[in-house]
Write an enzyme that holds these catalytic residues in place. Structure first.
Site, PDB file in Angstrom:
ATOM      1  N   GLY A 169     -17.011   0.707  -2.702  1.00  0.00           N
ATOM      2  CA  GLY A 169     -17.925   1.841  -2.723  1.00  0.00           C
ATOM      3  C   GLY A 169     -19.211   1.600  -3.484  1.00  0.00           C
ATOM      4  O   GLY A 169     -20.188   2.344  -3.311  1.00  0.00           O
ATOM      5  N   TYR A 214       0.818  -1.206   0.000  1.00  0.00           N
ATOM      6  CA  TYR A 214       0.000   0.000   0.000  1.00  0.00           C
ATOM      7  C   TYR A 214       0.861   1.270   0.000  1.00  0.00           C
ATOM      8  O   TYR A 214       1.544   1.581   0.981  1.00  0.00           O
ATOM      9  CB  TYR A 214      -0.935   0.025   1.207  1.00  0.00           C
ATOM     10  N   HIS A 265       0.121 -11.967   1.215  1.00  0.00           N
ATOM     11  CA  HIS A 265      -0.878 -11.158   0.510  1.00  0.00           C
ATOM     12  C   HIS A 265      -1.502 -11.904  -0.658  1.00  0.00           C
ATOM     13  O   HIS A 265      -2.683 -11.732  -0.980  1.00  0.00           O
ATOM     14  CB  HIS A 265      -0.203  -9.868   0.028  1.00  0.00           C
ATOM     15  N   GLY A 313     -23.360   3.075  -2.411  1.00  0.00           N
ATOM     16  CA  GLY A 313     -24.053   4.069  -3.215  1.00  0.00           C
ATOM     17  C   GLY A 313     -23.173   5.194  -3.708  1.00  0.00           C
ATOM     18  O   GLY A 313     -23.675   6.202  -4.225  1.00  0.00           O
TER      19      GLY A 313
END
Length: 336
Positions: free
Chosen positions: A208, A58, A124, A212
């Site tokens: 997301g 990240y 990962h 909405g």
């Protein structure tokens, strides 16, 4: 600090909803400032969140550096999770599960985090060129050295989980899980239940979509959804039909869409821990409101009806990233 309901991951008792920290440094166009990121992380701890999830990948280590700067002075208040095998080196995504690479990656993460111990350390992804037993060996040695507390796997299928668990008990398996991505229900969930492994659900809000917040595919540069087939073009237009029905169901239930999703994920089993990510304190507070929502059998049936086979079109990942996913796929699933 607020006390939230808890769940168990290996030797750790954590808040039933954790925080995925990725998007504070990675994946969704321009990252927020370090100050804004620190504000959100501290608000999460103040609100009772006790599981923070990061990774070497990240922001090419910047997410771990953010945690070091923002919350490591509160180290005793949370369970710290990070990951190896996937990394971002010189701007290139690298997959390397060799033991020596895992050991070196762990040492870099410890340095970035400003600590000598990571509570939960995941592979990962599966490096198919390296026997998982060899990769696990590096993690077992790290645990014996006191550098990590428990071992996890991410986006791995049931066979790989069983092979890894035979080397050393696996505390957690972290896979994508939401009403729109249910691959874990093929075999992973049963394996986790059988072996006493926690299932940590990342992207429970479907990046997301189920909150909405995705209504078109005009993403900014740097947003990983630009390359994800289900978030673009005709696929997205089709998928929004199901999303609209889901949003309406949440309204009828008296909660927000995000709360309904997270309550559904929590209802899938006592070993399931969702880790939604957000850059917004308001959204974080909304997510935690899911802990007050009750999922009835009728609601479960309604959600299953909305997301029946065919309701969501398009692959989860672009073709190259899909090759790094070991989790089982459905016979008719689109993979590119």
């Amino acid at each position: 600090m607020t006390m939230l309901p808890t769940r168990t991951i290996g030797p750790f008792t954590v808040s039933a909803i954790g925080l995925g920290c990725m998007n504070l440094s990675h994946a969704y166009d321009v990252a927020p400032s370090a100050e804004d990121g620190a504000r959100l992380l501290n608000h999460a701890l103040d609100s009772g969140v006790t599981l923070l999830d990061t990774a070497a990948l990240y922001g090419s280590g910047n997410n771990e550096r953010l945690l070091a700067q923002a919350v490591m002075h509160r180290r005793g208040e949370f369970t710290l999770a990070s990951k190896c095998v996937l990394d971002l080196i010189d701007g290139q995504r690298v997959l390397d599960g060799r033991p020596e690479t895992i050991s070196a990656s762990l040492d870099r993460s410890l340095q970035r985090l400003g600590t000598d111990h990571i509570d939960l350390y995941y592979m990962h992804r599966l490096d198919r060129k390296v026997p998982i037993e060899d990769s696990m060996g590096a993690l077992v040695r790290a645990k014996e050295a006191g550098k990590i507390g428990a071992i996890g796997l991410s986006e791995m299928g049931a066979a790989s989980i069983r092979r890894a668990h035979a080397v050393h008990p696996v505390a957690a398996v972290q896979n994508e899980y939401s009403p729109t991505s249910r691959n874990v229900e093929i075999a992973v969930m049963d394996a986790c239940r059988e072996l006493g492994i926690a299932l940590v659900a990342f992207s429970p809000l479907a990046r997301g979509l189920l909150a909405g917040s995705v209504r078109s595919d005009d993403y900014r540069d740097g947003d990983i959804r630009k390359a994800m087939p289900r978030f673009n073009g005709a696929n997205l237009a089709h998928n929004l039909n199901a999303v609209d029905r889901f949003v309406a169901l949440a309204g009828e239930t008296g909660c927000t869409p995000a709360q309904l999703v997270l309550a559904w994920v929590l209802s899938r089993g006592p070993n399931v821990v969702p880790i939604p990510g957000t850059r917004s304190i308001a959204h974080l507070d909304d997510d935690l409101g899911a802990l007050k929502v009750t999922i009835t059998p009728e609601l479960t049936a309604a959600i299953d009806a909305i997301f029946a086979p065919g309701a969501i079109r398009g692959a989860r990942y672009p073709a190259l990233q899909q090759t790094q996913i070991d989790t089982e796929t459905f016979p008719d699933e689109e993979l590119a």
